[in-house]
Design a protein around this motif. Structure first.
Motif, short mmCIF file in Angstrom:
data_model
loop_
_atom_site.label_atom_id
_atom_site.label_comp_id
_atom_site.label_asym_id
_atom_site.label_seq_id
_atom_site.Cartn_x
_atom_site.Cartn_y
_atom_site.Cartn_z
N GLN A 90 1.02 -1.24 -0.21
CA GLN A 90 0.06 -0.04 -0.53
C GLN A 90 0.86 1.24 -0.27
OE1 GLN A 90 -2.49 1.39 -0.46
NE2 GLN A 90 -3.94 0.55 0.66
N ALA A 91 1.98 0.93 0.51
CA ALA A 91 2.92 2.52 1.05
C ALA A 91 3.43 3.05 -0.91
CB ALA A 91 3.93 2.52 1.46
N TRP A 92 4.03 1.44 -1.23
CA TRP A 92 4.42 1.50 -2.80
C TRP A 92 2.75 1.88 -3.70
CZ3 TRP A 92 2.19 0.19 -7.31
CH2 TRP A 92 2.79 -0.06 -8.26
N HIS A 93 1.82 1.79 -3.42
CA HIS A 93 1.08 2.27 -4.04
C HIS A 93 0.57 3.46 -3.87
CE1 HIS A 93 -3.45 3.10 -5.18
NE2 HIS A 93 -2.90 2.00 -6.74
N ARG A 94 0.39 4.08 -3.23
CA ARG A 94 0.62 5.30 -2.54
C ARG A 94 1.97 6.53 -2.96
NH1 ARG A 94 -1.40 3.60 2.53
NH2 ARG A 94 0.66 4.13 3.30
N ASP A 95 3.24 5.94 -3.22
CA ASP A 95 4.13 6.44 -3.56
C ASP A 95 3.64 6.25 -5.36
OD1 ASP A 95 4.83 7.36 -1.59
OD2 ASP A 95 7.03 5.38 -1.24
#
Length: 103
Positions: free
Chosen positions: A31-36
């Motif tokens: 999810q952190a990757w996705h937000r970035d």
């Protein structure tokens, strides 16, 4: 093996082997990757990853329980597609999971 199965059944997405990540942790990392990635000005983003990691991301985005996250099929080289349905990037539509028309 039976003791591990019992732990998985009890802990669900929170279960992890020593030194590993739980499905919750993998989902948070994805999810952190996705937000970035969504912060970039691209209209389409492609992500390549292991099936369980993809399912953890989808489970996080769509609120799937452990059985759904673990049991959803994502065959090797399959394609899963999500589409943003809000300008704030907080709402998503699941278009397809584990599609293999290219094979």
């Amino acid at each position: 093996p039976d003791a591990v199965r019992a732990q998985i059944k009890e802990q669900g997405k929170h279960f992890k082997f020593e030194g590993g990540e739980s499905m919750i942790e993998v989902g948070a990392r994805m999810q952190a990757w996705h937000r970035d990635a969504m912060a970039e000005p691209a209209s389409t983003i492609a992500m390549f990853g292991h099936g369980l990691a993809i399912r953890c991301l989808l489970g996080d985005l769509f609120g799937w329980d452990h059985a759904t996250t673990y049991g959803t099929a994502t065959p090797n080289t399959s394609i899963s597609t999500i589409r943003k349905t809000s300008r704030d990037g907080e709402s998503w539509t699941l278009v397809e999971v584990g599609a293999t028309p290219h094979l």
